[in-house]
Structures are given as structure tokens and as C-alpha cells.
Design an enzyme around this catalytic site. Structure first.
Site, PDB file in Angstrom:
ATOM      1  N   GLY A 103      -4.869  23.585  22.107  1.00  0.00           N
ATOM      2  CA  GLY A 103      -3.813  23.807  23.084  1.00  0.00           C
ATOM      3  C   GLY A 103      -3.660  25.227  23.603  1.00  0.00           C
ATOM      4  O   GLY A 103      -3.198  25.432  24.720  1.00  0.00           O
TER       5      GLY A 103
ATOM      6  N   GLU B 139      -0.169  30.569  19.637  1.00  0.00           N
ATOM      7  CA  GLU B 139       0.090  29.128  19.738  1.00  0.00           C
ATOM      8  C   GLU B 139       0.503  28.784  21.161  1.00  0.00           C
ATOM      9  O   GLU B 139       1.128  29.595  21.850  1.00  0.00           O
ATOM     10  CB  GLU B 139       1.243  28.749  18.798  1.00  0.00           C
ATOM     11  CG  GLU B 139       0.806  28.390  17.391  1.00  0.00           C
ATOM     12  CD  GLU B 139       0.384  26.929  17.271  1.00  0.00           C
ATOM     13  OE1 GLU B 139      -0.036  26.315  18.275  1.00  0.00           O
ATOM     14  OE2 GLU B 139       0.481  26.408  16.152  1.00  0.00           O
ATOM     15  N   ASP B 140       0.221  27.560  21.588  1.00  0.00           N
ATOM     16  CA  ASP B 140       0.674  27.094  22.889  1.00  0.00           C
ATOM     17  C   ASP B 140       2.181  26.845  22.892  1.00  0.00           C
ATOM     18  O   ASP B 140       2.903  27.314  23.754  1.00  0.00           O
ATOM     19  CB  ASP B 140      -0.100  25.830  23.318  1.00  0.00           C
ATOM     20  CG  ASP B 140      -0.104  24.738  22.241  1.00  0.00           C
ATOM     21  OD1 ASP B 140       0.395  24.982  21.117  1.00  0.00           O
ATOM     22  OD2 ASP B 140      -0.606  23.642  22.524  1.00  0.00           O
TER      23      ASP B 140
ATOM     24  N   ASP C 121       7.340  23.631  18.424  1.00  0.00           N
ATOM     25  CA  ASP C 121       8.269  22.520  18.600  1.00  0.00           C
ATOM     26  C   ASP C 121       9.144  22.442  17.343  1.00  0.00           C
ATOM     27  O   ASP C 121      10.126  23.170  17.231  1.00  0.00           O
ATOM     28  CB  ASP C 121       7.407  21.272  18.844  1.00  0.00           C
ATOM     29  CG  ASP C 121       8.206  20.031  19.122  1.00  0.00           C
ATOM     30  OD1 ASP C 121       9.346  20.140  19.576  1.00  0.00           O
ATOM     31  OD2 ASP C 121       7.686  18.928  18.888  1.00  0.00           O
ATOM     32  N   THR C 122       8.781  21.624  16.377  1.00  0.00           N
ATOM     33  CA  THR C 122       9.543  21.611  15.123  1.00  0.00           C
ATOM     34  C   THR C 122       9.316  22.902  14.334  1.00  0.00           C
ATOM     35  O   THR C 122      10.142  23.281  13.512  1.00  0.00           O
ATOM     36  CB  THR C 122       9.124  20.425  14.229  1.00  0.00           C
ATOM     37  OG1 THR C 122       7.751  20.580  13.884  1.00  0.00           O
ATOM     38  CG2 THR C 122       9.357  19.091  14.916  1.00  0.00           C
ATOM     39  N   GLY C 123       8.174  23.520  14.551  1.00  0.00           N
ATOM     40  CA  GLY C 123       7.827  24.739  13.801  1.00  0.00           C
ATOM     41  C   GLY C 123       6.992  24.434  12.567  1.00  0.00           C
ATOM     42  O   GLY C 123       6.505  25.353  11.902  1.00  0.00           O
TER      43      GLY C 123
ATOM     44  N   THR D 188       3.979  23.066  12.203  1.00  0.00           N
ATOM     45  CA  THR D 188       2.559  23.440  12.283  1.00  0.00           C
ATOM     46  C   THR D 188       2.389  24.944  12.092  1.00  0.00           C
ATOM     47  O   THR D 188       1.568  25.390  11.284  1.00  0.00           O
ATOM     48  CB  THR D 188       1.975  23.025  13.660  1.00  0.00           C
ATOM     49  OG1 THR D 188       2.184  21.627  13.836  1.00  0.00           O
ATOM     50  CG2 THR D 188       0.497  23.343  13.748  1.00  0.00           C
TER      51      THR D 188
ATOM     52  N   LYS E  36      10.249  25.313  22.121  1.00  0.00           N
ATOM     53  CA  LYS E  36      11.155  24.172  22.318  1.00  0.00           C
ATOM     54  C   LYS E  36      12.150  24.203  21.160  1.00  0.00           C
ATOM     55  O   LYS E  36      12.133  23.345  20.284  1.00  0.00           O
ATOM     56  CB  LYS E  36      10.314  22.898  22.279  1.00  0.00           C
ATOM     57  CG  LYS E  36      10.751  21.800  23.229  1.00  0.00           C
ATOM     58  CD  LYS E  36      10.019  20.505  22.945  1.00  0.00           C
ATOM     59  CE  LYS E  36       8.657  20.415  23.550  1.00  0.00           C
ATOM     60  NZ  LYS E  36       8.041  19.066  23.326  1.00  0.00           N
TER      61      LYS E  36
ATOM     62  N   PHE F  45       8.519  16.791  27.202  1.00  0.00           N
ATOM     63  CA  PHE F  45       7.103  16.858  26.855  1.00  0.00           C
ATOM     64  C   PHE F  45       6.342  17.488  28.013  1.00  0.00           C
ATOM     65  O   PHE F  45       6.408  17.006  29.147  1.00  0.00           O
ATOM     66  CB  PHE F  45       6.539  15.475  26.543  1.00  0.00           C
ATOM     67  CG  PHE F  45       5.205  15.552  25.871  1.00  0.00           C
ATOM     68  CD1 PHE F  45       5.115  15.727  24.504  1.00  0.00           C
ATOM     69  CD2 PHE F  45       4.034  15.499  26.609  1.00  0.00           C
ATOM     70  CE1 PHE F  45       3.882  15.846  23.869  1.00  0.00           C
ATOM     71  CE2 PHE F  45       2.791  15.615  25.993  1.00  0.00           C
ATOM     72  CZ  PHE F  45       2.722  15.786  24.622  1.00  0.00           C
TER      73      PHE F  45
ATOM     74  N   ASP G 294      -2.054  19.177  26.406  1.00  0.00           N
ATOM     75  CA  ASP G 294      -2.526  17.847  26.797  1.00  0.00           C
ATOM     76  C   ASP G 294      -1.538  16.733  26.471  1.00  0.00           C
ATOM     77  O   ASP G 294      -0.594  16.903  25.692  1.00  0.00           O
ATOM     78  CB  ASP G 294      -3.826  17.525  26.058  1.00  0.00           C
ATOM     79  CG  ASP G 294      -3.576  17.159  24.601  1.00  0.00           C
ATOM     80  OD1 ASP G 294      -2.905  17.957  23.900  1.00  0.00           O
ATOM     81  OD2 ASP G 294      -4.006  16.079  24.171  1.00  0.00           O
TER      82      ASP G 294
ATOM     83  N   ARG H 137      -5.080  19.151  30.543  1.00  0.00           N
ATOM     84  CA  ARG H 137      -5.228  20.548  30.096  1.00  0.00           C
ATOM     85  C   ARG H 137      -5.593  21.459  31.269  1.00  0.00           C
ATOM     86  O   ARG H 137      -5.343  22.654  31.246  1.00  0.00           O
ATOM     87  CB  ARG H 137      -6.338  20.659  29.034  1.00  0.00           C
ATOM     88  CG  ARG H 137      -6.020  19.966  27.716  1.00  0.00           C
ATOM     89  CD  ARG H 137      -7.030  20.394  26.651  1.00  0.00           C
ATOM     90  NE  ARG H 137      -7.056  19.500  25.505  1.00  0.00           N
ATOM     91  CZ  ARG H 137      -6.251  19.602  24.453  1.00  0.00           C
ATOM     92  NH1 ARG H 137      -5.346  20.544  24.412  1.00  0.00           N
ATOM     93  NH2 ARG H 137      -6.347  18.748  23.448  1.00  0.00           N
TER      94      ARG H 137
HETATM   95  P1  IMP Z   1       5.299  21.482  15.817  1.00  0.00           P
HETATM   96  O1  IMP Z   1       4.579  21.428  14.501  1.00  0.00           O
HETATM   97  O2  IMP Z   1       6.321  20.360  15.911  1.00  0.00           O
HETATM   98  O3  IMP Z   1       5.906  22.813  16.124  1.00  0.00           O
HETATM   99  O4  IMP Z   1       4.244  21.105  16.918  1.00  0.00           O
HETATM  100  C1  IMP Z   1       3.380  22.031  17.465  1.00  0.00           C
HETATM  101  C2  IMP Z   1       2.224  21.342  18.153  1.00  0.00           C
HETATM  102  O5  IMP Z   1       2.598  20.068  18.723  1.00  0.00           O
HETATM  103  C3  IMP Z   1       1.764  22.180  19.315  1.00  0.00           C
HETATM  104  O6  IMP Z   1       0.796  23.134  18.911  1.00  0.00           O
HETATM  105  C4  IMP Z   1       1.213  21.139  20.256  1.00  0.00           C
HETATM  106  O7  IMP Z   1      -0.126  20.844  19.925  1.00  0.00           O
HETATM  107  C5  IMP Z   1       2.055  19.910  20.005  1.00  0.00           C
HETATM  108  N1  IMP Z   1       3.168  19.802  20.977  1.00  0.00           N
HETATM  109  C6  IMP Z   1       4.486  19.931  20.736  1.00  0.00           C
HETATM  110  N2  IMP Z   1       5.202  19.751  21.853  1.00  0.00           N
HETATM  111  C7  IMP Z   1       4.297  19.498  22.839  1.00  0.00           C
HETATM  112  C8  IMP Z   1       4.425  19.243  24.257  1.00  0.00           C
HETATM  113  O8  IMP Z   1       5.524  19.198  24.859  1.00  0.00           O
HETATM  114  N3  IMP Z   1       3.260  19.062  24.925  1.00  0.00           N
HETATM  115  C9  IMP Z   1       2.028  19.115  24.335  1.00  0.00           C
HETATM  116  N4  IMP Z   1       1.878  19.342  23.014  1.00  0.00           N
HETATM  117  C10 IMP Z   1       3.002  19.538  22.275  1.00  0.00           C
END
Ligand code: IMP
Length: 201
Positions: free
Chosen positions: A49, A103-104, A107-109, A111, A135, A156, A163, A169
Site C-alpha cells: 500500500g 505506512e499508507d 486504521d485500528t493501529g 498492524t 483514520k 474506505f 487498493d 492502486r
Molecule cells: P490497521 O491494522 O487496522 O491499522 O490497518 C492498516 C492496514 O489496513 C493498512 O496498511 C491498509 O493496508 C489497510 N487499510 C485500512 N484502511 C484502509 C482503507 O480505507 N483502504 C485501503 N486499505 C486500508
């Protein structure tokens, strides 16, 4: 063949246009250059991403630095756990270096938290996060993001490297993915796929 970059299907609504991305990435590059001037900077971009963002950010950084890539994917059956599989590891050691994890989107944090934990075990001198999008409404883990492009609402998004089922992408802007019924793509799509930011609404 459908050309989604120009189609009027209503599938994508632009959230952040190309020129705003360029401006903000250039500002981030400037901030990073100042903060790491005179230090041994190792940029680590997370695939897939962040590859477009990382390529632009790298060219906006005007101090000596290296770039390396780590490929990850979510473990099937453990959606939302934050436990990821490393599909491509770093080529170089980060021991003793100042790492900037690119990172792109956070979201939840989960990853980023997992990656920070994993990379810290390799004994870098420091490690900081740079994320294009935040987010924060969906955050489950408190995570400092010293270099943040934009705060976005709980939608989203695709484009600029990001993607939906490996598509979109190549959009040059960030778009909100909407289904034809007007609903945003479900958060399930996220689960299955694996300080200072500007606010976008
Ligand atoms: P987290 O672990 O919930 O923070 O998710 C992070 C990963 O989820 C990002 O690196 C993206 O690959 C994917 N992701 C989360 N939100 C989106 C979105 O709105 N569009 C595309 N990918 C997303």
C-alpha cells in the site's frame, strides 16, 4: 475495457486530489529532512500500500537516507488481530539506525503496532511512524504518529497505492470507494485485505 480513471460510474468520489497530496508529501519531506539532518536515516516502506507514497516521499527528503521494503499480508482467519505475515523481509540490517516506518494508512493501529514491536527487536537507534492517512476514529491502540499526512473520516479509501481487492492502486488521487447503492465499501474489506495531519472530510 472500462477506464475507471475517467468513468462516471459513481464508483469513486475524490477525497484528496493529486495536488493536495503533492503539497502535503512535500511538507512531510521537509519536516523529515529537518528532523533527521545529520542522522543515519533508514526509511522502511510497507508493501504494497505505501509504495507510491514512499516513492514520492523519498524524493521530497533532501538528506542522505536509504530505503528498504517490507511486504506483509494478514493471516487468513485472524482478521483484525494485527498479526501479519512477512512476505518480504528487509534486505539490510536496521541495527543502530534511525528508522522511519512508512505506512499508507493507520486504521485500528494493530498492524503498525505489530510492525513496531517486530522491528524494535532488531535494535534500531530509534523508530518513528510516518503515515499518509490516519483514520483515527477506528483506532484500537494508542500509537504516536509524528509524521502524518491527513486525518480522514471513517470511510474506505483507494488510490495512490491503496487498493480494494488489488484494484485502484493506480488512481493518482485518494478516492472514497462507494458501491453502486451509495454505501461505502464495508470495513470487512479492510479486515480481509489484510500530530499534525491535515483533516479531510
Ligand atoms: P490497521 O491494522 O487496522 O491499522 O490497518 C492498516 C492496514 O489496513 C493498512 O496498511 C491498509 O493496508 C489497510 N487499510 C485500512 N484502511 C484502509 C482503507 O480505507 N483502504 C485501503 N486499505 C486500508
Amino acid at each position: 475495457m472500462k477506464n475507471f480513471l475517467t468513468s462516471e460510474t459513481g464508483l469513486q468520489k475524490v477525497l484528496i486530489p493529486q495536488n493536495r497530496l503533492q503539497e502535503r508529501v512535500s511538507e512531510l519531506g521537509h519536516e523529515i529532512s529537518q528532523a533527521f539532518d545529520g542522522k543515519d536515516l533508514a526509511i522502511v516502506a510497507i508493501l504494497k500500500g505505501s509504495f507510491v507514497f514512499a516513492a514520492d516521499l523519498l524524493r521530497a527528503v533532501n538528506i542522505e537516507c536509504s530505503i528498504d521494503f517490507m511486504g506483509i499480508s494478514s493471516y487468513a482467519g485472524q482478521p483484525g488481530s494485527g498479526v501479519v505475515r512477512i512476505t518480504k523481509d528487509l534486505d539490510e540490517s536496521i541495527a543502530g539506525r534511525n528508522v522511519l516506518l512508512v505506512e499508507d494508512i493507520i486504521d485500528t493501529g494493530l498492524t503498525a503496532n505489530y510492525l513496531l514491536h517486530t522491528l524494535k527487536q532488531r535494535k534500531p537507534a530509534s523508530i518513528d511512524v510516518c503515515a499518509l492517512l490516519d483514520k483515527s476514529a477506528r483506532r484500537l491502540i494508542d500509537l504516536p504518529i509524528p509524521y502524518r499526512g491527513f486525518e480522514i473520516p471513517d470511510v474506505f479509501v483507494v488510490g495512490y497505492g491503496m487498493d480494494y481487492q488489488q484494484l485502484y492502486r493506480n488512481l493518482p488521487h485518494i478516492a472514497i470507494l462507494q458501491f453502486n447503492n451509495g454505501q461505502n465499501a464495508s470495513q470487512d474489506a479492510i479486515e480481509s485485505d489484510q500530530a499534525g495531519g491535515k483533516s479531510v472530510s
